[in-house]
Design an enzyme around this catalytic site. Structure first.
Site, short mmCIF file in Angstrom:
data_model
loop_
_atom_site.label_atom_id
_atom_site.label_comp_id
_atom_site.label_asym_id
_atom_site.label_seq_id
_atom_site.Cartn_x
_atom_site.Cartn_y
_atom_site.Cartn_z
N ASP A 110 30.65 15.89 -6.34
CA ASP A 110 30.96 15.31 -5.03
C ASP A 110 32.45 15.30 -4.70
OD1 ASP A 110 28.26 14.72 -5.21
OD2 ASP A 110 28.48 12.61 -4.66
N HIS A 262 32.30 14.43 -10.03
CA HIS A 262 33.19 14.71 -8.90
C HIS A 262 34.12 15.88 -9.18
CE1 HIS A 262 31.71 10.64 -8.25
NE2 HIS A 262 31.95 10.83 -6.97
ZN ZN Z 1 31.67 10.54 -2.87
#
Ligand code: ZN
Length: 293
Positions: A110, A262
Protein backbone atom coordinates in the site's frame (compact mmCIF):
# COMPACT_ATOMS: atom_id res chain seq x y z
CA UNK A 1 -9.68 19.06 -2.83
CA UNK A 2 -12.17 17.62 -0.45
CA UNK A 3 -10.80 19.13 2.64
CA UNK A 4 -13.75 21.01 4.04
CA UNK A 5 -14.41 18.60 6.85
CA UNK A 6 -10.85 17.65 7.48
CA UNK A 7 -9.68 20.34 9.84
CA UNK A 8 -8.83 17.90 12.61
CA UNK A 9 -7.40 15.34 10.27
CA UNK A 10 -5.27 18.01 8.66
CA UNK A 11 -3.98 19.09 12.03
CA UNK A 12 -3.16 15.55 13.00
CA UNK A 13 -1.52 14.97 9.64
CA UNK A 14 0.51 18.13 10.02
CA UNK A 15 1.68 17.03 13.45
CA UNK A 16 2.57 13.59 12.21
CA UNK A 17 4.36 14.98 9.20
CA UNK A 18 6.31 17.34 11.38
CA UNK A 19 7.33 14.37 13.50
CA UNK A 20 8.38 12.56 10.37
CA UNK A 21 10.50 15.53 9.43
CA UNK A 22 8.47 16.33 6.38
CA UNK A 23 6.44 19.47 6.15
CA UNK A 24 4.93 19.00 2.71
CA UNK A 25 1.48 17.70 3.36
CA UNK A 26 0.82 16.69 -0.21
CA UNK A 27 4.10 14.88 -0.69
CA UNK A 28 3.35 11.28 -1.58
CA UNK A 29 6.46 10.21 0.23
CA UNK A 30 5.15 11.55 3.53
CA UNK A 31 4.10 8.96 6.05
CA UNK A 32 0.42 8.50 5.33
CA UNK A 33 0.01 6.39 8.37
CA UNK A 34 1.74 8.79 10.70
CA UNK A 35 -1.62 10.43 11.19
CA UNK A 36 -3.14 7.07 11.81
CA UNK A 37 -0.63 6.34 14.51
CA UNK A 38 -1.52 9.56 16.25
CA UNK A 39 -5.24 9.12 15.95
CA UNK A 40 -5.43 5.40 16.52
CA UNK A 41 -6.91 4.88 13.08
CA UNK A 42 -4.13 2.87 11.60
CA UNK A 43 -4.31 0.36 8.83
CA UNK A 44 -5.05 -2.67 10.87
CA UNK A 45 -8.01 -0.98 12.41
CA UNK A 46 -10.73 -2.72 10.50
CA UNK A 47 -9.36 -4.20 7.34
CA UNK A 48 -7.46 -6.76 9.29
CA UNK A 49 -9.23 -6.27 12.54
CA UNK A 50 -6.15 -5.63 14.60
CA UNK A 51 -5.26 -2.44 16.34
CA UNK A 52 -2.32 -0.17 15.86
CA UNK A 53 0.09 -2.78 17.17
CA UNK A 54 -1.39 -5.93 15.79
CA UNK A 55 1.32 -8.46 16.24
CA UNK A 56 -0.97 -11.23 17.27
CA UNK A 57 -3.44 -12.97 15.09
CA UNK A 58 -5.72 -10.54 13.38
CA UNK A 59 -7.78 -13.05 11.50
CA UNK A 60 -10.12 -13.71 14.36
CA UNK A 61 -11.25 -10.12 14.37
CA UNK A 62 -11.12 -9.65 10.66
CA UNK A 63 -14.85 -9.44 10.31
CA UNK A 64 -15.25 -6.40 12.51
CA UNK A 65 -16.80 -3.47 10.74
CA UNK A 66 -15.51 0.00 11.48
CA UNK A 67 -16.88 1.96 14.37
CA UNK A 68 -18.83 4.12 12.00
CA UNK A 69 -20.36 1.05 10.48
CA UNK A 70 -21.64 -0.23 13.78
CA UNK A 71 -25.01 1.38 13.21
CA UNK A 72 -25.48 -1.11 10.43
CA UNK A 73 -24.53 -4.58 11.62
CA UNK A 74 -22.34 -6.19 9.04
CA UNK A 75 -24.67 -9.03 8.16
CA UNK A 76 -27.66 -6.85 7.44
CA UNK A 77 -25.51 -4.20 5.84
CA UNK A 78 -24.34 -6.59 3.20
CA UNK A 79 -27.74 -8.13 2.79
CA UNK A 80 -29.11 -4.67 2.16
CA UNK A 81 -26.33 -3.70 -0.15
CA UNK A 82 -27.48 -3.60 -3.72
CA UNK A 83 -25.85 -5.22 -6.68
CA UNK A 84 -23.16 -7.45 -5.45
CA UNK A 85 -22.13 -8.48 -8.90
CA UNK A 86 -18.49 -7.93 -8.15
CA UNK A 87 -18.50 -9.37 -4.66
CA UNK A 88 -16.37 -12.49 -4.70
CA UNK A 89 -17.28 -15.66 -2.91
CA UNK A 90 -14.47 -14.93 -0.51
CA UNK A 91 -16.00 -11.66 0.65
CA UNK A 92 -17.30 -11.47 4.20
CA UNK A 93 -20.86 -10.63 5.04
CA UNK A 94 -19.88 -6.96 5.18
CA UNK A 95 -18.71 -7.12 1.58
CA UNK A 96 -15.02 -6.94 2.42
CA UNK A 97 -12.73 -9.56 0.97
CA UNK A 98 -10.07 -10.55 3.47
CA UNK A 99 -9.03 -13.92 2.08
CA UNK A 100 -8.03 -15.03 -1.36
CA UNK A 101 -10.80 -17.62 -1.43
CA UNK A 102 -8.38 -20.48 -1.96
CA UNK A 103 -5.19 -21.69 -0.38
CA UNK A 104 -3.16 -19.06 -2.21
CA UNK A 105 -1.66 -16.19 -0.30
CA UNK A 106 -1.72 -12.62 -1.58
CA UNK A 107 0.94 -10.05 -0.88
CA UNK A 108 -0.44 -6.51 -0.94
CA UNK A 109 1.61 -3.33 -0.86
CA UNK A 110 0.00 0.00 0.00
CA UNK A 111 0.61 3.74 -0.12
CA UNK A 112 2.85 3.82 -3.19
CA UNK A 113 4.15 4.09 -5.67
CA UNK A 114 7.26 5.67 -4.21
CA UNK A 115 10.96 5.82 -4.91
CA UNK A 116 11.19 2.43 -3.17
CA UNK A 117 8.70 0.73 -5.48
CA UNK A 118 11.24 -0.19 -8.19
CA UNK A 119 13.37 -1.96 -5.58
CA UNK A 120 10.43 -4.04 -4.47
CA UNK A 121 9.44 -4.73 -8.07
CA UNK A 122 12.95 -5.95 -8.79
CA UNK A 123 12.81 -8.34 -5.83
CA UNK A 124 9.43 -9.67 -6.89
CA UNK A 125 10.66 -10.09 -10.45
CA UNK A 126 13.72 -11.97 -9.28
CA UNK A 127 11.55 -14.40 -7.30
CA UNK A 128 8.88 -14.51 -9.99
CA UNK A 129 6.22 -13.48 -7.49
CA UNK A 130 3.11 -11.49 -8.34
CA UNK A 131 1.48 -9.14 -5.85
CA UNK A 132 -1.19 -6.47 -5.53
CA UNK A 133 -0.44 -2.76 -5.20
CA UNK A 134 -2.91 -0.41 -3.50
CA UNK A 135 -1.87 2.93 -4.90
CA UNK A 136 -2.61 6.48 -3.76
CA UNK A 137 -3.69 8.99 -6.42
CA UNK A 138 -1.16 11.69 -5.65
CA UNK A 139 1.62 9.11 -5.63
CA UNK A 140 0.45 7.84 -9.01
CA UNK A 141 0.59 11.43 -10.22
CA UNK A 142 4.20 11.70 -9.05
CA UNK A 143 5.39 8.27 -10.21
CA UNK A 144 3.26 7.20 -13.19
CA UNK A 145 6.16 5.22 -14.61
CA UNK A 146 6.12 2.90 -11.61
CA UNK A 147 2.45 2.19 -12.11
CA UNK A 148 3.34 1.21 -15.64
CA UNK A 149 6.03 -1.11 -14.30
CA UNK A 150 3.63 -2.63 -11.79
CA UNK A 151 1.21 -3.49 -14.59
CA UNK A 152 3.90 -4.58 -17.00
CA UNK A 153 5.21 -7.03 -14.41
CA UNK A 154 1.79 -8.62 -14.09
CA UNK A 155 0.83 -7.32 -10.67
CA UNK A 156 -2.70 -6.26 -9.75
CA UNK A 157 -3.79 -2.71 -9.00
CA UNK A 158 -5.97 -1.54 -6.15
CA UNK A 159 -7.38 1.93 -5.47
CA UNK A 160 -6.20 3.36 -2.13
CA UNK A 161 -7.92 6.76 -2.56
CA UNK A 162 -6.64 10.05 -3.88
CA UNK A 163 -4.60 11.18 -0.88
CA UNK A 164 -5.10 8.58 1.80
CA UNK A 165 -8.03 10.21 3.57
CA UNK A 166 -8.63 7.85 6.46
CA UNK A 167 -12.05 9.39 7.05
CA UNK A 168 -13.24 9.27 3.47
CA UNK A 169 -15.72 6.50 4.21
CA UNK A 170 -17.65 8.74 6.58
CA UNK A 171 -18.29 11.31 3.87
CA UNK A 172 -21.10 11.38 1.36
CA UNK A 173 -21.36 8.78 -1.36
CA UNK A 174 -20.74 11.52 -3.92
CA UNK A 175 -17.56 12.64 -2.21
CA UNK A 176 -16.32 9.08 -1.95
CA UNK A 177 -17.19 8.40 -5.58
CA UNK A 178 -15.37 11.52 -6.78
CA UNK A 179 -12.27 10.56 -4.81
CA UNK A 180 -12.17 6.97 -6.05
CA UNK A 181 -12.94 8.01 -9.63
CA UNK A 182 -10.23 10.66 -9.59
CA UNK A 183 -7.77 8.03 -8.40
CA UNK A 184 -8.80 5.58 -11.09
CA UNK A 185 -8.57 8.35 -13.70
CA UNK A 186 -5.03 9.13 -12.59
CA UNK A 187 -4.07 5.46 -12.77
CA UNK A 188 -5.48 5.29 -16.29
CA UNK A 189 -3.50 8.35 -17.29
CA UNK A 190 -0.45 6.18 -16.62
CA UNK A 191 -1.92 2.93 -17.94
CA UNK A 192 -4.93 3.66 -20.17
CA UNK A 193 -6.40 0.18 -20.07
CA UNK A 194 -5.57 -0.56 -16.44
CA UNK A 195 -7.77 -3.03 -14.62
CA UNK A 196 -8.64 -1.69 -11.17
CA UNK A 197 -10.80 -4.29 -9.49
CA UNK A 198 -9.95 -3.63 -5.85
CA UNK A 199 -10.39 -0.85 -3.35
CA UNK A 200 -8.75 -0.62 0.02
CA UNK A 201 -9.88 2.10 2.38
CA UNK A 202 -7.03 3.92 4.11
CA UNK A 203 -6.62 2.64 7.63
CA UNK A 204 -8.97 -0.19 6.77
CA UNK A 205 -11.74 2.17 7.82
CA UNK A 206 -14.30 0.68 5.49
CA UNK A 207 -17.87 1.88 5.87
CA UNK A 208 -20.96 0.40 4.19
CA UNK A 209 -21.13 3.53 2.02
CA UNK A 210 -17.53 3.23 0.88
CA UNK A 211 -17.92 -0.48 0.18
CA UNK A 212 -21.06 0.21 -1.82
CA UNK A 213 -19.57 3.05 -3.86
CA UNK A 214 -16.50 0.98 -4.63
CA UNK A 215 -18.77 -1.84 -5.76
CA UNK A 216 -20.68 0.53 -8.05
CA UNK A 217 -17.35 1.48 -9.58
CA UNK A 218 -16.59 -2.18 -10.14
CA UNK A 219 -14.19 -2.59 -7.24
CA UNK A 220 -14.09 -5.20 -4.50
CA UNK A 221 -13.24 -3.90 -1.04
CA UNK A 222 -10.04 -5.55 0.03
CA UNK A 223 -9.03 -6.16 3.61
CA UNK A 224 -6.24 -8.33 4.97
CA UNK A 225 -5.44 -11.01 7.51
CA UNK A 226 -1.84 -10.21 8.37
CA UNK A 227 -0.59 -6.76 9.31
CA UNK A 228 3.03 -6.27 10.38
CA UNK A 229 2.45 -2.51 10.82
CA UNK A 230 5.50 -1.75 8.74
CA UNK A 231 4.29 1.82 8.36
CA UNK A 232 4.82 2.46 12.06
CA UNK A 233 8.41 3.61 11.95
CA UNK A 234 7.88 5.52 15.18
CA UNK A 235 7.42 2.28 17.07
CA UNK A 236 10.00 0.05 15.45
CA UNK A 237 13.20 1.26 13.88
CA UNK A 238 15.84 -0.18 11.59
CA UNK A 239 16.64 -3.82 12.10
CA UNK A 240 14.10 -4.05 14.91
CA UNK A 241 11.41 -3.17 12.37
CA UNK A 242 12.80 -5.64 9.86
CA UNK A 243 12.70 -8.43 12.42
CA UNK A 244 9.23 -7.39 13.55
CA UNK A 245 7.91 -7.59 9.99
CA UNK A 246 9.55 -10.96 9.37
CA UNK A 247 8.24 -12.46 12.60
CA UNK A 248 4.72 -11.12 12.19
CA UNK A 249 4.35 -12.33 8.63
CA UNK A 250 6.06 -15.63 9.35
CA UNK A 251 3.91 -16.40 12.41
CA UNK A 252 0.54 -15.18 11.19
CA UNK A 253 0.33 -16.14 7.55
CA UNK A 254 -2.06 -19.01 6.83
CA UNK A 255 -3.34 -20.48 3.57
CA UNK A 256 -5.75 -18.03 1.98
CA UNK A 257 -4.28 -15.07 3.79
CA UNK A 258 -3.83 -11.54 2.54
CA UNK A 259 -0.70 -9.84 3.82
CA UNK A 260 -0.60 -6.07 4.19
CA UNK A 261 2.66 -4.17 3.81
CA UNK A 262 3.75 -0.85 2.36
CA UNK A 263 5.90 0.21 -0.57
CA UNK A 264 5.22 3.89 0.02
CA UNK A 265 4.32 6.38 2.68
CA UNK A 266 7.70 6.73 4.33
CA UNK A 267 11.03 5.00 4.78
CA UNK A 268 10.53 1.49 3.44
CA UNK A 269 14.04 0.16 3.90
CA UNK A 270 12.96 -2.17 6.71
CA UNK A 271 10.10 -3.49 4.59
CA UNK A 272 12.45 -4.14 1.70
CA UNK A 273 14.95 -5.87 3.96
CA UNK A 274 12.19 -7.98 5.51
CA UNK A 275 10.83 -9.11 2.16
CA UNK A 276 14.27 -10.05 0.97
CA UNK A 277 14.06 -12.76 3.62
CA UNK A 278 10.33 -13.36 3.42
CA UNK A 279 9.82 -13.71 -0.34
CA UNK A 280 11.77 -16.96 -0.81
CA UNK A 281 10.35 -18.32 2.42
CA UNK A 282 6.73 -17.55 1.59
CA UNK A 283 7.20 -18.82 -1.93
CA UNK A 284 8.33 -22.15 -0.59
CA UNK A 285 5.35 -22.51 1.75
CA UNK A 286 2.54 -20.98 -0.29
CA UNK A 287 1.37 -20.20 -3.77
CA UNK A 288 1.63 -16.43 -3.93
CA UNK A 289 -0.79 -14.69 -6.24
CA UNK A 290 -1.70 -11.31 -7.59
CA UNK A 291 -5.41 -10.98 -6.82
CA UNK A 292 -7.35 -11.88 -9.96
CA UNK A 293 -8.38 -9.07 -12.29
ZN1 ZN B 1 -2.53 3.08 3.47
Amino acid sequence: MTRTRLALGALISAAALALAGCGVSEAPTASWHGAAAQSGLADGGQGGGAQAHPISDSTAQAGKPSASASAAPSASASAAASPSASAPASASSDGIMRQTGGAQVALTFDDGPSADTPKLLAMLRQQNIKATFCVVGVAVQEFPQYVQEIVKDGHTLCNHTWKHDEKLGKKSADTIRADLQRTNDEIRKAVPDAQIKYFRHPGGNFTPTAVQVARELGMISLGWTVDPSDWNTQKWKGDQMTQHIIATVRNNTRPGGVILSHDGGGDRSATLAAYKTLLPELKQKYTLIALPN
